[in-house]
Design an enzyme around this catalytic site. Sequence first.
Site, PDB file in Angstrom:
ATOM      1  N   GLY A 181       0.807  -1.210   0.000  1.00 45.10           N
ATOM      2  CA  GLY A 181       0.000   0.000   0.000  1.00 45.10           C
ATOM      3  C   GLY A 181       0.836   1.254   0.000  1.00 45.10           C
ATOM      4  N   ALA A 182       2.066   1.131   0.495  1.00 48.23           N
ATOM      5  CA  ALA A 182       2.954   2.289   0.572  1.00 48.23           C
ATOM      6  C   ALA A 182       4.385   1.785   0.666  1.00 48.23           C
ATOM      7  CB  ALA A 182       2.607   3.159   1.784  1.00 48.23           C
ATOM      8  N   GLU A 231       8.550   3.064   1.724  1.00 50.17           N
ATOM      9  CA  GLU A 231       9.298   4.046   2.501  1.00 50.17           C
ATOM     10  C   GLU A 231      10.503   4.638   1.813  1.00 50.17           C
ATOM     11  OE1 GLU A 231      10.859  -0.118   3.799  1.00 50.17           O
ATOM     12  OE2 GLU A 231       8.940   0.789   3.271  1.00 50.17           O
ATOM     13  N   HIS A 248       3.622   4.546   9.842  1.00 49.30           N
ATOM     14  CA  HIS A 248       4.433   3.361   9.534  1.00 49.30           C
ATOM     15  C   HIS A 248       5.589   3.716   8.604  1.00 49.30           C
ATOM     16  CE1 HIS A 248       4.855  -1.077   8.699  1.00 49.30           C
ATOM     17  NE2 HIS A 248       5.444  -0.571   7.621  1.00 49.30           N
ATOM     18  N   GLU A 249       5.276   4.377   7.511  1.00 50.45           N
ATOM     19  CA  GLU A 249       6.323   4.675   6.525  1.00 50.45           C
ATOM     20  C   GLU A 249       7.319   5.708   7.052  1.00 50.45           C
ATOM     21  OE1 GLU A 249       6.485   2.673   4.128  1.00 50.45           O
ATOM     22  OE2 GLU A 249       4.497   1.830   4.450  1.00 50.45           O
ATOM     23  N   HIS A 257       9.975   4.122   9.130  1.00 57.34           N
ATOM     24  CA  HIS A 257      11.017   3.495   8.315  1.00 57.34           C
ATOM     25  C   HIS A 257      12.145   4.462   7.961  1.00 57.34           C
ATOM     26  CE1 HIS A 257       9.591  -0.497   7.547  1.00 57.34           C
ATOM     27  NE2 HIS A 257       8.482  -0.118   6.962  1.00 57.34           N
TER      28      HIS A 257
END
Length: 883
Positions: free
Chosen positions: A298-299, A301, A334-335, A338
Amino acid sequence: MSILRAAQAATVALTLGAAAFGFGAAAAAQPASDAHAGRIVLPADVTPDHYDISIKPDAAALTFTGKVRIELTVHQPTDRIVLNDADIVIDHAALSGEAAAPSIAYDPKVQTATFGFGHMLRPGRYSLALDYHGRIYQQASGFFALDYQTPAGTKRALFTQFENSDARRFTPSWDEPGRKATFTLTAIVPTGQMALSNMPVARTTPLGGGLQEVRFAQTPRMSSYLLFFGLGDFERVSRNVGGVDVGVVVKRGDTASAGFALDAASQILPYYNSYFGKPYPLPKMDLIAGPGSSEFFGAMENWGAIFYFERDLLVDPRVSTQGDRQNVYVTVAHEMAHQWFGDLVTMSWWDDLWLNEGFASWMENKVTDHFHPEWNMWLQNQGSTQYAMQTDARDGTHPIITPINDVLQAGGAFDEITYQKGAAVIRMLESYVGEDTFRAGVRRYIAAHAYGNTVTDDLWREIDAVSPGRPITQIAHDFTLQAGVPLVSETAARCEGGRERLDLSQGRFATDDTGKAPTVWRVPVTAAVVGGAQGQAVVAAPAGGRLDLAGCGPALLNLGQAGYFRTLYAAQPMAELTERFASLSPDDQLGLLNDARALAYAGYEPIPVYLNLTRRVDAGADPIVWQGVAGSLAGLDRLYDGRPGQAAYQAYARGVLQPALARVGWDAKPGESDNVALMRSAVLSALGRLGDPAVAAEAHRRFEAFVRDPSSLNASTRRTVLDIVAQHADAADWEQLHGLAVSARTELERVELYARLGEAEDPALARRALDLSLSGEPAATTTPQMVEAVSSRHPAMALDFTAAHWDRISALLEPDTRATFPPRLVMGGSDKALADKMDAFAAANIPESARQDVRKADANIAYLAKVKAERLPDVDRWLAQAR
């Protein structure tokens, strides 16, 4: 199923008290003695120092040309240089100091290009210059294109996605996480389009003919999979946050949907700067939205240029629900985590992928809970932990740290064990040593390894250094180097001298024969008599043990649910906990429900234990507890499909959920919390699944009004109505949904509505959705999503369709997903014939080294088939007695 007998379970020795911890003589899980054996990696005799890359994409033709000058070091004499290359043709190669061009040999199987020089190169610094050309893909891997609709027609944007091993599709490179280097990127692009990369633009030079050259500043030392390039008709909104230019990049016209993500990033960045003890080191941080979707991610980093699909970054008040807002915040968190754990400090090899993903999955909840305690993220996160435990309790699981030999295996490591179990173990360890101590260890780790590569023990070593009284390495080894879910069993309980004395044993919770493998963990356990002071202990070693707690009465193990283990109570204490269910915290209510359901399904205790708990959930219980109850009752109903007892079960489940619906109703009330909206959606969707005629009728009435006037539904109710109508759609409803998809105003709506077409219970409509998926009408990245939507109701149909059209469907999947997509289609099935079909498909189409998800699917099918055959009759008998 095979039940873990008491004689096979490892019992434990433990020390009691509010601050007492005891360790027994358990044999520690140890790191592998030869972690590198079997790996397919590049030779270590040559390494890169710097890449100077120039590309010129042709978006219309889906091709690009490139040049790269790689500054490298030869460490020992060699007659060849080997690097990674996939789908790239090298037109010219030259090495500094060499008069003749080298020979070039490609190995597509291991994705390498070998440059032969015919003589030994001396150790030293060299420059390798390559001219090449390659492909732009239409699935989200390597260098790829995403098409989208605008009032002016179809437009195309370009992006890159290199994790785990696809930088080699953009430039020949040492495409391994441990081969860090610096990068400078230049792109020749159409004038008027925005070019993006990890670093800010250093200069832009007009070239004439509608072209411009954009050169970006040099990156810090980083892994190749973090490099990024994007190009399109974009707009950017930004603000300065502590000297960092934080921006959100969207398709032209979408800036109104970017504000929530920009606010989230601006809030989170100072928190992370403080938590990690090292400020974000790049001058800018872009959050970049791409239309469409992916079956793999979905994404991503990318350092300083984080890519997201729109559903994970944009918030459109017309269509985005409270759950969408929470998802965007969590995904941004979340990203961004990272940028330190993964980008600044990177695992040396994919064995330790969890150092990136498990940590970020834990941190996303920690920072979200800090800024939005009203969302109750740790309570919500129990669902993710349960998902990991379900996989971890059967064949097909693997240790968190698991040997990865090649890129196909690496693709399969992006799973619930790496992410969700990894996050759960980190939370347990933080709870064990304390938040401040854990953070101090993390800061030491970041400071010691910035811009470098690590293995997991590097992290444990730094935490142990600041926690001499409670070292975590041996506990961490037990949970990361061996697979499985610990089972802490309360075999007896009694009150003596004003203290509750518990006899405990330890074993392995499993839903199949994996439980027979003798496994021992050092398990940190927090416990308390209900309403009393908590005590802590480490359950360990194959010897009997006793836990003493202040006060008398039923005791809760895993108080607060921070531990990664199942709890099995003796019959009388469980009955007392059931009676006092309403007095437990929401965390412990949901934890008790989750353990009871899992234990009952697996045969460790009678299923009425779980069903009796569902009757104890008060209408005023926490919304997330109700969300969990609704989901589990609907899930059990799915196993009843086609069975004669379904009507009686549905009537019972509807009776449990009706008080919750009466509390929240169909429409939001002024001032209600976001989580009440999550509860409302879950309860209504479950009642729709359970055949509630009033809910189905009201959903259809609201849908008809919505078709006439889209403003008649707010975003949250809209999603729920579409969900229920799509499930029960007839041909006319399906055509209306199809029309809404075709005419959708935004890509966010379009992707969602096409997927809804695959959710129909009617097999004929499901087949129409499958046919439509490959018609060319939906976007290429939407096709797999539609097939997966069909699989939720018709797994055999979805797999048959995929097998029949594998050449076309596989071309729409990222390389890392081709081995995992087909088994996901059947994962929720309960017909053993599905496993045979899956195995036959895998034998013909999935390399043996990449069949981890096939094993998981086979094991889950067998598990659900056994639940259906052996547990549903018990439910039927309980329902008959309850009437």
